[in-house]
Design a protein around this motif. Structure first.
Motif, mmCIF file in Angstrom:
data_model
loop_
_atom_site.group_PDB
_atom_site.id
_atom_site.type_symbol
_atom_site.label_atom_id
_atom_site.label_comp_id
_atom_site.label_asym_id
_atom_site.label_seq_id
_atom_site.Cartn_x
_atom_site.Cartn_y
_atom_site.Cartn_z
ATOM 1 N N LEU A 197 -11.117 -8.406 -13.032
ATOM 2 C CA LEU A 197 -10.877 -8.757 -14.419
ATOM 3 C C LEU A 197 -11.704 -7.833 -15.312
ATOM 4 C CD1 LEU A 197 -9.131 -11.000 -15.683
ATOM 5 C CD2 LEU A 197 -11.210 -12.304 -15.979
ATOM 6 N N ALA A 198 -11.022 -7.206 -16.247
ATOM 7 C CA ALA A 198 -11.717 -6.359 -17.206
ATOM 8 C C ALA A 198 -11.974 -7.175 -18.459
ATOM 9 C CB ALA A 198 -10.877 -5.131 -17.533
ATOM 10 N N VAL A 199 -13.252 -7.305 -18.810
ATOM 11 C CA VAL A 199 -13.622 -8.123 -19.954
ATOM 12 C C VAL A 199 -14.226 -7.245 -21.019
ATOM 13 C CG1 VAL A 199 -14.916 -10.142 -20.725
ATOM 14 C CG2 VAL A 199 -14.114 -10.011 -18.374
ATOM 15 N N ARG A 200 -13.793 -7.441 -22.211
ATOM 16 C CA ARG A 200 -14.358 -6.709 -23.336
ATOM 17 C C ARG A 200 -14.873 -7.681 -24.369
ATOM 18 N NH1 ARG A 200 -12.196 -1.471 -26.384
ATOM 19 N NH2 ARG A 200 -13.269 -0.653 -24.583
ATOM 20 N N PHE A 201 -16.160 -7.546 -24.683
ATOM 21 C CA PHE A 201 -16.749 -8.382 -25.713
ATOM 22 C C PHE A 201 -16.765 -7.629 -27.029
ATOM 23 C CE2 PHE A 201 -18.706 -9.959 -21.786
ATOM 24 C CZ PHE A 201 -18.425 -11.300 -21.911
ATOM 25 N N THR A 202 -16.198 -8.227 -28.025
ATOM 26 C CA THR A 202 -16.237 -7.633 -29.350
ATOM 27 C C THR A 202 -16.787 -8.670 -30.308
ATOM 28 O OG1 THR A 202 -13.947 -8.276 -29.661
ATOM 29 C CG2 THR A 202 -14.337 -6.034 -28.942
ATOM 30 N N GLY A 203 -18.060 -8.540 -30.624
ATOM 31 C CA GLY A 203 -18.669 -9.496 -31.529
ATOM 32 C C GLY A 203 -18.747 -10.866 -30.900
ATOM 33 N N ALA A 204 -18.074 -11.805 -31.497
ATOM 34 C CA ALA A 204 -18.164 -13.186 -31.030
ATOM 35 C C ALA A 204 -16.966 -13.582 -30.190
ATOM 36 C CB ALA A 204 -18.293 -14.136 -32.215
ATOM 37 N N THR A 205 -16.099 -12.638 -29.961
ATOM 38 C CA THR A 205 -14.930 -12.976 -29.157
ATOM 39 C C THR A 205 -14.873 -12.076 -27.937
ATOM 40 O OG1 THR A 205 -13.546 -11.453 -30.401
ATOM 41 C CG2 THR A 205 -13.603 -13.748 -31.144
ATOM 42 N N ALA A 206 -14.081 -12.470 -27.010
ATOM 43 C CA ALA A 206 -13.922 -11.680 -25.809
ATOM 44 C C ALA A 206 -12.453 -11.663 -25.414
ATOM 45 C CB ALA A 206 -14.757 -12.267 -24.672
ATOM 46 N N TRP A 217 -2.550 -10.579 -16.762
ATOM 47 C CA TRP A 217 -2.979 -11.802 -17.422
ATOM 48 C C TRP A 217 -4.006 -11.463 -18.496
ATOM 49 C CZ3 TRP A 217 -7.777 -14.824 -16.446
ATOM 50 C CH2 TRP A 217 -7.778 -16.022 -17.176
ATOM 51 N N LEU A 218 -3.677 -11.831 -19.709
ATOM 52 C CA LEU A 218 -4.551 -11.557 -20.842
ATOM 53 C C LEU A 218 -5.009 -12.868 -21.443
ATOM 54 C CD1 LEU A 218 -5.661 -9.310 -22.738
ATOM 55 C CD2 LEU A 218 -3.614 -9.670 -24.125
ATOM 56 N N SER A 219 -6.299 -13.002 -21.639
ATOM 57 C CA SER A 219 -6.799 -14.241 -22.212
ATOM 58 C C SER A 219 -7.954 -13.952 -23.144
ATOM 59 C CB SER A 219 -7.246 -15.205 -21.106
ATOM 60 O OG SER A 219 -8.457 -14.761 -20.543
ATOM 61 N N HIS A 220 -8.255 -14.924 -23.947
ATOM 62 C CA HIS A 220 -9.381 -14.810 -24.875
ATOM 63 C C HIS A 220 -10.321 -15.979 -24.648
ATOM 64 C CE1 HIS A 220 -7.617 -11.554 -27.286
ATOM 65 N NE2 HIS A 220 -6.478 -12.105 -26.981
ATOM 66 N N PRO A 221 -11.193 -15.825 -23.686
ATOM 67 C CA PRO A 221 -12.121 -16.918 -23.391
ATOM 68 C C PRO A 221 -13.157 -17.057 -24.493
ATOM 69 C CG PRO A 221 -12.658 -14.991 -22.090
ATOM 70 C CD PRO A 221 -11.382 -14.684 -22.823
ATOM 71 N N PRO A 222 -13.592 -18.272 -24.741
ATOM 72 C CA PRO A 222 -14.631 -18.508 -25.742
ATOM 73 C C PRO A 222 -15.953 -17.891 -25.317
ATOM 74 C CG PRO A 222 -14.161 -20.528 -24.553
ATOM 75 C CD PRO A 222 -13.131 -19.511 -24.124
ATOM 76 N N VAL A 223 -16.682 -17.382 -26.289
ATOM 77 C CA VAL A 223 -17.934 -16.688 -26.006
ATOM 78 C C VAL A 223 -19.074 -17.426 -26.673
ATOM 79 C CG1 VAL A 223 -19.249 -14.594 -26.460
ATOM 80 C CG2 VAL A 223 -16.877 -14.437 -25.720
ATOM 81 N N ARG A 224 -20.140 -17.531 -25.922
ATOM 82 C CA ARG A 224 -21.323 -18.224 -26.433
ATOM 83 C C ARG A 224 -22.509 -17.272 -26.352
ATOM 84 N NH1 ARG A 224 -24.744 -21.602 -23.499
ATOM 85 N NH2 ARG A 224 -23.415 -21.173 -21.722
ATOM 86 N N ARG A 225 -23.318 -17.256 -27.379
ATOM 87 C CA ARG A 225 -24.465 -16.349 -27.406
ATOM 88 C C ARG A 225 -25.764 -17.123 -27.332
ATOM 89 N NH1 ARG A 225 -24.161 -10.998 -30.741
ATOM 90 N NH2 ARG A 225 -22.119 -10.250 -30.155
ATOM 91 N N GLU A 226 -26.632 -16.663 -26.448
ATOM 92 C CA GLU A 226 -27.940 -17.279 -26.325
ATOM 93 C C GLU A 226 -28.968 -16.223 -25.985
ATOM 94 O OE1 GLU A 226 -28.241 -20.491 -23.592
ATOM 95 O OE2 GLU A 226 -26.826 -21.737 -24.683
ATOM 96 N N ASP A 227 -29.999 -16.137 -26.826
ATOM 97 C CA ASP A 227 -31.105 -15.232 -26.566
ATOM 98 C C ASP A 227 -30.642 -13.804 -26.330
ATOM 99 O OD1 ASP A 227 -32.862 -17.324 -26.819
ATOM 100 O OD2 ASP A 227 -32.814 -17.804 -24.686
ATOM 101 N N GLY A 228 -29.666 -13.393 -27.081
ATOM 102 C CA GLY A 228 -29.204 -12.020 -26.955
ATOM 103 C C GLY A 228 -28.261 -11.802 -25.798
ATOM 104 N N ASN A 229 -28.067 -12.834 -25.011
ATOM 105 C CA ASN A 229 -27.120 -12.720 -23.916
ATOM 106 C C ASN A 229 -25.777 -13.310 -24.331
ATOM 107 O OD1 ASN A 229 -28.913 -11.552 -22.046
ATOM 108 N ND2 ASN A 229 -29.804 -13.559 -21.673
ATOM 109 N N VAL A 230 -24.772 -12.792 -23.732
ATOM 110 C CA VAL A 230 -23.433 -13.266 -24.049
ATOM 111 C C VAL A 230 -22.863 -13.965 -22.831
ATOM 112 C CG1 VAL A 230 -21.142 -12.624 -24.846
ATOM 113 C CG2 VAL A 230 -23.135 -11.306 -25.588
#
Ligand SMILES: [Zn+2]
Length: 74
Positions: A33-42, A51-64
């Motif tokens: 699976l190729a994942v690309r994080f762009t800001g607050a979305t992925a 298969w293309l999806s947009h999983p919810p992204v959560r940020r904590e302590d600089g980690n995504v």
């Protein structure tokens, strides 16, 4: 009257794009699976089954963190 506002603001909402590859990360076919994080979305994309999806992204302590929908895939 002077009112200087020299606020030392850190980087204002820098948009970071992180690419990441999850081996066997596809919950549909088990392909890479190729994942690309762009800001607050992925966006995750599986080149094997397209298969293309947009999983919810959560940020904590600089980690995504990406939250995969836990489908009952054994
Ligand atoms: Zn797949």
């Amino acid at each position: 009257m002077r009112h200087d506002t020299h606020s030392a603001t850190p980087a204002p909402e820098t948009v970071t794009v992180q690419d990441l590859r999850l081996p066997n990360g596809c919950i549909l076919c088990g392909g890479d699976l190729a994942v690309r994080f762009t800001g607050a979305t992925a966006a995750s994309y599986c080149p094997r089954c397209n298969w293309l999806s947009h999983p919810p992204v959560r940020r904590e302590d600089g980690n995504v963190f990406m939250t995969q929908p836990a489908g009952g895939v054994a």
